[in-house]
Design a protein around this motif. Structure first.
Motif, mmCIF file in Angstrom:
data_model
loop_
_atom_site.group_PDB
_atom_site.id
_atom_site.type_symbol
_atom_site.label_atom_id
_atom_site.label_comp_id
_atom_site.label_asym_id
_atom_site.label_seq_id
_atom_site.Cartn_x
_atom_site.Cartn_y
_atom_site.Cartn_z
ATOM 1 N N THR A 187 -4.525 -14.478 26.678
ATOM 2 C CA THR A 187 -3.759 -14.646 27.862
ATOM 3 C C THR A 187 -2.236 -14.471 27.515
ATOM 4 O O THR A 187 -1.828 -15.150 26.746
ATOM 5 C CB THR A 187 -4.105 -16.188 28.148
ATOM 6 N N PRO A 188 -1.576 -13.895 28.642
ATOM 7 C CA PRO A 188 -0.213 -13.494 28.173
ATOM 8 C C PRO A 188 0.623 -14.809 28.131
ATOM 9 O O PRO A 188 0.477 -15.867 28.958
ATOM 10 C CB PRO A 188 0.213 -12.768 29.198
ATOM 11 N N LEU A 189 1.459 -15.149 27.313
ATOM 12 C CA LEU A 189 2.350 -16.159 27.068
ATOM 13 C C LEU A 189 3.457 -15.913 27.961
ATOM 14 O O LEU A 189 3.855 -14.776 28.493
ATOM 15 C CB LEU A 189 3.061 -16.075 25.648
ATOM 16 N N GLY A 190 4.297 -16.931 28.602
ATOM 17 C CA GLY A 190 5.146 -17.088 29.043
ATOM 18 C C GLY A 190 5.135 -17.630 30.853
ATOM 19 O O GLY A 190 3.861 -17.905 31.159
ATOM 20 N N ARG A 191 6.255 -17.591 31.593
ATOM 21 C CA ARG A 191 5.969 -17.699 32.856
ATOM 22 C C ARG A 191 5.608 -16.756 33.689
ATOM 23 O O ARG A 191 6.064 -15.512 33.746
ATOM 24 C CB ARG A 191 7.657 -18.502 33.527
ATOM 25 N N THR A 192 4.609 -16.946 34.472
ATOM 26 C CA THR A 192 4.310 -16.032 35.791
ATOM 27 C C THR A 192 4.172 -16.926 37.161
ATOM 28 O O THR A 192 4.585 -18.102 37.121
ATOM 29 C CB THR A 192 3.225 -15.413 35.294
ATOM 30 N N PHE A 193 3.222 -16.486 38.003
ATOM 31 C CA PHE A 193 3.109 -17.212 39.059
ATOM 32 C C PHE A 193 1.952 -16.726 39.765
ATOM 33 O O PHE A 193 1.218 -15.645 39.389
ATOM 34 C CB PHE A 193 4.314 -17.125 40.066
ATOM 35 N N VAL A 194 1.221 -17.603 40.803
ATOM 36 C CA VAL A 194 0.245 -17.103 41.547
ATOM 37 C C VAL A 194 0.577 -16.045 42.665
ATOM 38 O O VAL A 194 1.325 -16.336 43.527
ATOM 39 C CB VAL A 194 -0.445 -18.291 42.292
ATOM 40 N N LEU A 195 0.103 -15.034 42.338
ATOM 41 C CA LEU A 195 0.214 -13.769 43.322
ATOM 42 C C LEU A 195 -0.491 -13.968 44.871
ATOM 43 O O LEU A 195 -0.010 -13.668 45.886
ATOM 44 C CB LEU A 195 0.162 -12.295 42.764
#
Length: 276
Positions: A187-195
Motif C-alpha cells: 500500500t503506497p506510503l504518504g498522504r493521498t485522498f478519497v477521489l
C-alpha cells in the motif's frame, strides 16, 4: 503677643505664615513635556506572483495518467488534519510552484466523478493541493477558478500494525484491524485522498462499493496487468482471516460493517495518510 508666638510655633513646621494682605507670588510656569509622536508603521507589501498563461496543448490529469514535473509533497508523512479542499469550476492549470511553469490541467471531473482535492499549502494568491493519479506530489493553483469545500474526516492507515483509524475534526472515532498490500505490492506510503467511490463485482467485496483513492501503485509492473492502471482503494473483504495481514495488491481490505460506515461518513476529498 503670646498667642501669636504660640500659633507661630505650632504651625511653623507645616506651612509658612501668610499675611492675607499680601497676594501670593505666582508659581513659576512648568515647561510642557515633549510630545512623543510614534513612527508610522509600514506594512511589508504582499507580493503575489502572477500565473503565466498555460500552453494550449497542456496535458490533462486523467484517471490513468498524471504528467511529471510536479514537486514532492514536503509533508507526505504528516497526519495533521486538513480542513479544506477545492473543486475546480473549470479546467484548472496546475503549476510546479507559485508563478512557475504550468504542467497540467486539473479537470472538474474524472470519469464522471467530481474532482475534490485537499488544500495542503498556501502562499499569497496561491494554494497547493494533493494531485490524483500520482503519489506524494503536489501542484500549485491560483486562488481563483475553484470553489472551497470543508473537510472534517481523516483516515490514517498504519502498515506496521495493520490498523485503520478514522478521525473527525481531529478526534478519534473508531479503529479497525485491516489487510494491506503485500511486500511485493505494498500500500503506497504518504498522504493521498478519497477521489470517489465505485461499484464492485463479486461476492468477495460483500456487495459494497469501494472508496477509490488518489494513489496508484508505486511499481505498476509488480501488479497484475489488469491492475496496472488502477488506483489504490479501500474496500470490504469477505474473509476475516485476511485482517491483520499483508496480502492485497495494495488496497486496504475492511470488515464489511466498517466499510459500510466509511461509505456513509467519508466524503470525497477526505485525507488518507498511510504510515509505517
Amino acid at each position: 503677643m503670646g498667642v501669636l508666638v504660640l500659633a507661630s510655633c505650632l504651625f511653623g513646621g507645616l506651612a509658612e505664615v501668610i499675611d492675607p494682605a499680601v497676594p501670593p507670588a505666582s508659581a513659576p510656569a512648568l515647561a510642557a513635556p515633549p510630545v512623543s509622536v510614534p513612527a508610522p508603521v509600514v506594512k511589508p507589501r504582499t507580493v503575489v506572483l502572477r500565473a503565466a498563461a498555460p500552453p494550449k496543448d497542456l496535458p490533462v490529469i486523467k484517471y490513468r495518467y498524471a504528467p511529471g514535473g510536479f514537486p514532492a509533497d514536503p509533508d507526505s508523512t504528516s497526519a495533521a488534519p486538513v480542513t479544506e479542499a477545492l473543486h475546480p469550476s473549470r479546467r484548472l492549470a496546475v503549476y510546479d510552484k507559485p508563478g512557475g511553469t504550468a504542467r497540467a490541467y486539473l479537470p472538474p471531473h474524472i470519469r464522471g466523478v467530481p474532482v475534490i482535492v485537499p488544500i495542503v499549502g498556501r502562499q499569497p494568491g496561491w494554494v497547493a493541493v494533493l494531485l490524483p493519479s500520482v503519489n506524494r506530489r503536489i501542484g500549485w493553483v491560483p486562488a481563483r477558478g475553484w470553489t472551497s469545500r470543508p473537510l472534517r474526516d481523516q483516515l490514517v492507515v498504519r502498515r506496521g500494525t495493520h490498523e485503520l483509524v478514522w478521525l473527525r475534526d481531529g478526534v478519534r472515532q473508531k479503529a479497525w484491524t485491516v489487510a494491506i498490500g503485500s511486500k511485493r505490492t505494498p500500500t503506497p506510503l504518504g498522504r493521498t485522498f478519497v477521489l470517489g467511490r465505485t461499484g464492485t463485482h463479486g461476492s468477495v467485496y460483500a456487495g459494497l462499493d469501494a472508496l477509490v483513492l488518489g494513489a496508484v501503485p508505486d511499481d505498476r509492473e509488480s501488479v497484475a496487468p489488469g491492475l496496472r492502471d488502477a488506483h489504490t482503494g479501500i474496500h470490504a473483504w469477505h474473509r476475516a482471516s485476511a485482517f491483520g495481514r499483508s496480502v492485497s495488491n495494495g488496497c486496504v481490505r475492511m470488515p464489511p460493517a466498517a466499510q459500510s460506515e466509511l461509505l456513509r461518513e467519508i466524503a470525497p476529498g477526505s485525507l488518507v495518510v498511510v504510515l509505517d
